[in-house]
Design a protein around this motif. Sequence first.
Motif, PDB file in Angstrom:
ATOM      1  N   ARG A  17       3.748  44.358  -8.697  1.00 50.05           N
ATOM      2  CA  ARG A  17       4.642  43.237  -8.392  1.00 50.05           C
ATOM      3  C   ARG A  17       5.706  43.574  -7.348  1.00 50.05           C
ATOM      4  O   ARG A  17       6.083  42.727  -6.547  1.00 50.05           O
ATOM      5  CB  ARG A  17       5.315  42.788  -9.683  1.00 50.05           C
ATOM      6  N   THR A  18       6.176  44.812  -7.331  1.00 43.14           N
ATOM      7  CA  THR A  18       7.242  45.206  -6.408  1.00 43.14           C
ATOM      8  C   THR A  18       6.826  45.099  -4.941  1.00 43.14           C
ATOM      9  O   THR A  18       7.592  44.570  -4.132  1.00 43.14           O
ATOM     10  CB  THR A  18       7.762  46.607  -6.748  1.00 43.14           C
ATOM     11  N   PRO A  19       5.637  45.563  -4.547  1.00 46.24           N
ATOM     12  CA  PRO A  19       5.245  45.385  -3.138  1.00 46.24           C
ATOM     13  C   PRO A  19       5.147  43.916  -2.731  1.00 46.24           C
ATOM     14  O   PRO A  19       5.470  43.554  -1.601  1.00 46.24           O
ATOM     15  CB  PRO A  19       3.877  46.065  -3.043  1.00 46.24           C
ATOM     16  N   ARG A  20       4.741  43.076  -3.673  1.00 45.37           N
ATOM     17  CA  ARG A  20       4.684  41.633  -3.386  1.00 45.37           C
ATOM     18  C   ARG A  20       6.084  41.072  -3.158  1.00 45.37           C
ATOM     19  O   ARG A  20       6.312  40.285  -2.243  1.00 45.37           O
ATOM     20  CB  ARG A  20       4.008  40.894  -4.530  1.00 45.37           C
ATOM     21  N   LEU A  21       7.025  41.501  -4.000  1.00 43.48           N
ATOM     22  CA  LEU A  21       8.414  41.083  -3.841  1.00 43.48           C
ATOM     23  C   LEU A  21       8.970  41.584  -2.512  1.00 43.48           C
ATOM     24  O   LEU A  21       9.641  40.854  -1.790  1.00 43.48           O
ATOM     25  CB  LEU A  21       9.268  41.597  -5.004  1.00 43.48           C
ATOM     26  N   TYR A  22       8.669  42.833  -2.190  1.00 44.94           N
ATOM     27  CA  TYR A  22       9.126  43.432  -0.933  1.00 44.94           C
ATOM     28  C   TYR A  22       8.605  42.638   0.266  1.00 44.94           C
ATOM     29  O   TYR A  22       9.341  42.330   1.193  1.00 44.94           O
ATOM     30  CB  TYR A  22       8.647  44.882  -0.866  1.00 44.94           C
ATOM     31  N   ARG A  23       7.338  42.267   0.219  1.00 47.96           N
ATOM     32  CA  ARG A  23       6.752  41.509   1.329  1.00 47.96           C
ATOM     33  C   ARG A  23       7.399  40.132   1.467  1.00 47.96           C
ATOM     34  O   ARG A  23       7.737  39.693   2.553  1.00 47.96           O
ATOM     35  CB  ARG A  23       5.246  41.365   1.110  1.00 47.96           C
ATOM     36  N   ARG A  24       7.567  39.440   0.335  1.00 45.20           N
ATOM     37  CA  ARG A  24       8.215  38.118   0.378  1.00 45.20           C
ATOM     38  C   ARG A  24       9.652  38.227   0.866  1.00 45.20           C
ATOM     39  O   ARG A  24      10.145  37.367   1.584  1.00 45.20           O
ATOM     40  CB  ARG A  24       8.164  37.465  -1.005  1.00 45.20           C
ATOM     41  N   MET A  25      10.310  39.317   0.486  1.00 48.61           N
ATOM     42  CA  MET A  25      11.687  39.554   0.920  1.00 48.61           C
ATOM     43  C   MET A  25      11.732  39.680   2.440  1.00 48.61           C
ATOM     44  O   MET A  25      12.602  39.100   3.097  1.00 48.61           O
ATOM     45  CB  MET A  25      12.198  40.830   0.255  1.00 48.61           C
ATOM     46  N   ARG A  26      10.805  40.428   3.024  1.00 46.44           N
ATOM     47  CA  ARG A  26      10.763  40.613   4.474  1.00 46.44           C
ATOM     48  C   ARG A  26      10.371  39.326   5.193  1.00 46.44           C
ATOM     49  O   ARG A  26      10.952  38.976   6.213  1.00 46.44           O
ATOM     50  CB  ARG A  26       9.776  41.726   4.847  1.00 46.44           C
ATOM     51  N   LEU A  27       9.378  38.622   4.674  1.00 49.81           N
ATOM     52  CA  LEU A  27       8.925  37.393   5.318  1.00 49.81           C
ATOM     53  C   LEU A  27       9.990  36.299   5.287  1.00 49.81           C
ATOM     54  O   LEU A  27      10.113  35.516   6.228  1.00 49.81           O
ATOM     55  CB  LEU A  27       7.637  36.881   4.664  1.00 49.81           C
ATOM     56  N   GLY A  61      13.163  36.878   5.225  1.00 49.01           N
ATOM     57  CA  GLY A  61      14.360  37.337   5.929  1.00 49.01           C
ATOM     58  C   GLY A  61      15.546  37.551   5.016  1.00 49.01           C
ATOM     59  O   GLY A  61      16.691  37.505   5.453  1.00 49.01           O
ATOM     60  N   VAL A  62      15.270  37.782   3.743  1.00 46.38           N
ATOM     61  CA  VAL A  62      16.344  38.018   2.772  1.00 46.38           C
ATOM     62  C   VAL A  62      16.727  39.491   2.840  1.00 46.38           C
ATOM     63  O   VAL A  62      15.873  40.365   2.744  1.00 46.38           O
ATOM     64  CB  VAL A  62      15.882  37.646   1.345  1.00 46.38           C
ATOM     65  N   ARG A  63      17.993  39.764   3.011  1.00 47.22           N
ATOM     66  CA  ARG A  63      18.457  41.148   3.148  1.00 47.22           C
ATOM     67  C   ARG A  63      18.874  41.768   1.828  1.00 47.22           C
ATOM     68  O   ARG A  63      18.841  42.970   1.678  1.00 47.22           O
ATOM     69  CB  ARG A  63      19.642  41.213   4.100  1.00 47.22           C
ATOM     70  N   SER A  64      19.284  40.951   0.896  1.00 45.67           N
ATOM     71  CA  SER A  64      19.802  41.464  -0.370  1.00 45.67           C
ATOM     72  C   SER A  64      18.711  41.451  -1.442  1.00 45.67           C
ATOM     73  O   SER A  64      18.096  40.416  -1.714  1.00 45.67           O
ATOM     74  CB  SER A  64      20.975  40.609  -0.832  1.00 45.67           C
ATOM     75  N   TYR A  65      18.491  42.600  -2.042  1.00 52.18           N
ATOM     76  CA  TYR A  65      17.513  42.704  -3.125  1.00 52.18           C
ATOM     77  C   TYR A  65      17.896  41.783  -4.275  1.00 52.18           C
ATOM     78  O   TYR A  65      17.055  41.074  -4.822  1.00 52.18           O
ATOM     79  CB  TYR A  65      17.409  44.159  -3.593  1.00 52.18           C
ATOM     80  N   GLN A  66      19.161  41.769  -4.640  1.00 50.57           N
ATOM     81  CA  GLN A  66      19.604  40.934  -5.761  1.00 50.57           C
ATOM     82  C   GLN A  66      19.419  39.451  -5.455  1.00 50.57           C
ATOM     83  O   GLN A  66      19.031  38.683  -6.334  1.00 50.57           O
ATOM     84  CB  GLN A  66      21.061  41.224  -6.115  1.00 50.57           C
ATOM     85  N   ASP A  67      19.657  39.035  -4.212  1.00 47.32           N
ATOM     86  CA  ASP A  67      19.422  37.641  -3.834  1.00 47.32           C
ATOM     87  C   ASP A  67      17.949  37.270  -4.015  1.00 47.32           C
ATOM     88  O   ASP A  67      17.623  36.184  -4.488  1.00 47.32           O
ATOM     89  CB  ASP A  67      19.835  37.381  -2.388  1.00 47.32           C
ATOM     90  N   MET A  68      17.068  38.184  -3.633  1.00 48.12           N
ATOM     91  CA  MET A  68      15.638  37.909  -3.758  1.00 48.12           C
ATOM     92  C   MET A  68      15.225  37.849  -5.217  1.00 48.12           C
ATOM     93  O   MET A  68      14.426  36.992  -5.603  1.00 48.12           O
ATOM     94  CB  MET A  68      14.831  38.974  -3.008  1.00 48.12           C
ATOM     95  N   VAL A  69      15.767  38.715  -6.040  1.00 44.37           N
ATOM     96  CA  VAL A  69      15.470  38.685  -7.475  1.00 44.37           C
ATOM     97  C   VAL A  69      15.943  37.357  -8.066  1.00 44.37           C
ATOM     98  O   VAL A  69      15.231  36.716  -8.847  1.00 44.37           O
ATOM     99  CB  VAL A  69      16.117  39.883  -8.200  1.00 44.37           C
ATOM    100  N   ASP A  70      17.132  36.919  -7.669  1.00 43.43           N
ATOM    101  CA  ASP A  70      17.657  35.639  -8.150  1.00 43.43           C
ATOM    102  C   ASP A  70      16.756  34.483  -7.719  1.00 43.43           C
ATOM    103  O   ASP A  70      16.483  33.572  -8.504  1.00 43.43           O
ATOM    104  CB  ASP A  70      19.079  35.414  -7.651  1.00 43.43           C
ATOM    105  N   ARG A  71      16.283  34.516  -6.489  1.00 46.07           N
ATOM    106  CA  ARG A  71      15.366  33.470  -6.004  1.00 46.07           C
ATOM    107  C   ARG A  71      14.073  33.456  -6.806  1.00 46.07           C
ATOM    108  O   ARG A  71      13.568  32.393  -7.165  1.00 46.07           O
ATOM    109  CB  ARG A  71      15.014  33.701  -4.531  1.00 46.07           C
TER     110      ARG A  71
END
Length: 58
Positions: free
Chosen positions: A25-35, A37-47
């Motif tokens: 799951r983490t690589p998927r989250l990482y990819r979505r985070m990059r695509l 343009g989210v810079r904050s890990y916590q923001d992406m987790v919240d999303r």
Amino acid sequence: MPLTLDECTGTDRIPLYCWVLSPVRTPRLYRRMRLAGVRSYQDMVDREQALEGAIGSG
């Protein structure tokens, strides 16, 4: 005070324990985070949590 290049382009790193505890799951989250343009890990987790809540309740 002007921003440095690191402050403008820097992103949070995903903690190592996330990669160890959730290796699929983490690589998927990482990819979505990059695509997205989210810079904050916590923001992406919240999303992601908000999206899962919206899907689960609908």
